[in-house]
Scaffold this active site. Structure first.
Site, mmCIF file in Angstrom:
data_model
loop_
_atom_site.group_PDB
_atom_site.id
_atom_site.type_symbol
_atom_site.label_atom_id
_atom_site.label_comp_id
_atom_site.label_asym_id
_atom_site.label_seq_id
_atom_site.Cartn_x
_atom_site.Cartn_y
_atom_site.Cartn_z
ATOM 1 N N SER A 295 0.807 -1.222 0.000
ATOM 2 C CA SER A 295 0.000 0.000 0.000
ATOM 3 C C SER A 295 0.841 1.272 0.000
ATOM 4 O O SER A 295 0.514 2.237 -0.685
ATOM 5 C CB SER A 295 -0.937 0.010 1.209
ATOM 6 O OG SER A 295 -1.757 -1.112 1.217
ATOM 7 N N HIS A 346 0.249 4.848 4.203
ATOM 8 C CA HIS A 346 -0.349 5.440 3.001
ATOM 9 C C HIS A 346 0.134 6.869 2.783
ATOM 10 O O HIS A 346 0.569 7.231 1.685
ATOM 11 C CB HIS A 346 -1.876 5.423 3.116
ATOM 12 C CG HIS A 346 -2.459 4.042 3.095
ATOM 13 N ND1 HIS A 346 -3.813 3.794 3.221
ATOM 14 C CD2 HIS A 346 -1.865 2.820 2.961
ATOM 15 C CE1 HIS A 346 -4.029 2.497 3.164
ATOM 16 N NE2 HIS A 346 -2.867 1.884 3.014
#
Length: 510
Positions: A295, A346
């Protein structure tokens, strides 16, 4: 008159493109309507040049409405916060009825503040209207010299038509070439490696098993603190469950192929790994859980597309801009609302990807100063995350304190626990480890104070009750010792050490 009007119309367009850097948006098939655009500060100036006469003001008004409608459809492609439409008509004669009121600036209700100006360059008012147009655009007005020979004007008009059309084709080809700097080879390699490792995890246990994940290289803060920094990279290729893998691989496929075509394979690989590193460091700094996944690197690809938008703003919004921003905002919002999602990774990956893209830059867009600035900011980001993780993250400082106790480095334990207590998180645990350091440094009173304070924060802390009972025994405070020993045993009835201490205190009392 038609030849002279067309000559003037085409020369006006050519002047704006050649000498004032206006970009061609559209030329109709008969070369009688030309759209231009240029962004100046926060305003997009859109010029529509139309070689056509109108007999009645009402017909002119209807055409203006069509122009507004077209600009509204174009607004997503326009970078400025404000839009100014300059609707320019070149014709021999003006409408025969009263139409002058249409020349007043018109404010259009739209998401972006939009203002429309109309100019009608007929034979009688051509010079004045051109001067008004150039004055509104902030340009120097230079006269367009017309020949008396219609054949010469026709030939020159054909040459300008050819030049403008060629320029538009070159512009479109240049835009298309931006997406053709590489084939998505490395993206497919990454997909294969991630899938292969997932099945390897499943074969040797389960991708949902914490110990299996740790054994295969997931991000595990205690191990990293003991020197296993390679986990920052290895965790990028592991996934927790099939759904996690599937979602990330779909995102990697679509984003990876787009970024690799834009940046080329080499630059793409650098951006992917640098983004993954900052994502991993951010996770290390802000998330104490065992974590894994691509991610952080994938969010870095979002960052690289945002950097592309900085360099090619109009092309960005024409192709992917608003959809990409919506998906990115949705992902960030979803991460904030779902606590189990590693949002630190993220955001760290997003920032790292943007800065890494500035470092490598896009092919044909090398700017040494920007690249140096991007490198310095990327370095600052990584060092900052690392410094925060080691100096200010309570969770990591707690683990460092635990490790220093095991290594019998008690003064280091005091340093780590005092730094961690400044944050306020994990206060009970930090006080507990500080009490152990004080105890090993023969500072029993300080150890008692820390344990008592720890129990105020966390009354059901069994180990703190047990250690405090032992200290009270050494200070002949049997009643206090028994009270805390019994409390520890009630919290952990199966603990033999706790049970033995309660029995010993009870037998002494008897």
């Amino acid at each position: 008159m038609y030849v002279q009007d067309e000559y003037y119309f085409l020369n006006l367009a050519h002047d704006l493109v050649r000498d004032h850097d206006y970009e061609l948006l559209h030329i109709d098939k008969d070369s009688q309507e030309i759209w231009l655009e240029k962004q100046q500060k926060d305003t997009s100036n859109v010029i529509r040049l139309y070689h056509k006469s109108f007999d009645w003001g009402n017909h002119l008004k209807n055409d203006m409405a069509q122009v507004i409608y077209k600009v509204q459809n174009l607004r997503k492609l326009l970078g400025g916060k404000k839009v100014k439409i300059h609707d320019v008509y070149i014709a021999a004669q003006a409408p025969v009825d009263d139409w002058e009121s249409l020349k007043k600036p018109l404010l259009v209700k739209d998401k972006k503040p939009t203002e429309m100006h109309v100019y009608y360059l007929d034979e009688r008012n051509r010079l004045n209207e051109k001067y008004r147009l150039y004055d509104d655009l902030g340009l120097d007005d230079r006269p367009i010299i017309q020949s008396d020979n219609e054949e010469v004007m026709e030939r020159q008009s054909d040459e300008i038509k050819s030049l403008l059309k060629s320029r538009l084709v070159e512009q479109q080809q240049a835009e298309q070439s931006v997406f053709q700097h590489g084939r998505p080879l490395f993206t497919y390699v990454l997909l294969a490696v991630n899938v292969l490792l997932f099945f390897l995890l499943e074969r040797h246990g389960s991708s949902l098993n914490t110990q299996t994940l740790i054994d295969f290289g997931a991000k595990y803060n205690p191990a990293i603190l003991q020197g296993e920094w390679w986990r920052i990279i290895s965790s990028m290729f592991l996934h927790i469950g099939f759904v996690h893998l599937l979602m990330n691989m779909i995102a990697l496929f679509y984003l990876g192929t787009a970024v690799e075509r834009l940046y080329g394979t080499g630059r793409f690989a650098i951006v992917y790994f640098l983004a993954g590193i900052t994502g991993g460091l951010a996770s290390f700094a802000f998330n104490t859980q065992v974590s894994a996944g691509a991610s952080g690197a994938i969010f870095g690809l979002f960052g690289s597309l945002l950097y592309f938008g900085v360099l090619y703003k109009r092309l960005f919004f024409r192709t992917m801009g608003w959809n990409l921003l919506f998906i990115l905002a949705l992902n960030i919002a979803f991460g904030v609302m779902m606590p189990q999602i590693d949002n630190g990774a993220h955001i760290g990956g997003l920032l790292g990807g943007f800065l890494a893209s500035a470092v490598v830059s896009l092919p044909g867009k090398k700017k040494r100063l920007n690249q140096l600035g991007g490198f310095m900011l990327y370095l600052l980001l990584t060092v900052g995350l690392l410094f925060y993780a080691m100096q200010f993250s309570s969770a990591n400082l707690l683990q460092l304190a635990q490790h220093s106790i095991e290594q019998e480095e008690y003064h280091r334990t005091l340093k780590y626990t005092e730094q961690g207590l400044e944050d306020g998180e994990y206060k009970a645990e930090l006080l507990f480890y500080r009490s152990l350091a004080h105890l090993n440094l023969d500072e029993a009173e300080a150890a008692i104070d820390d344990l008592e304070e720890s129990l105020k924060v966390k009354p059901d802390f069994a180990e703190a009750h047990y250690n405090l009972a032992l200290l009270y025994v050494s200070h002949d405070q049997v009643d206090n010792a028994k009270q805390h020993a019994e409390k520890a045993l009630s919290l952990q009835p199966d603990n033999k050490d706790f049970d033995n201490l309660v029995q010993r205190l009870s037998s002494n009392e008897g």
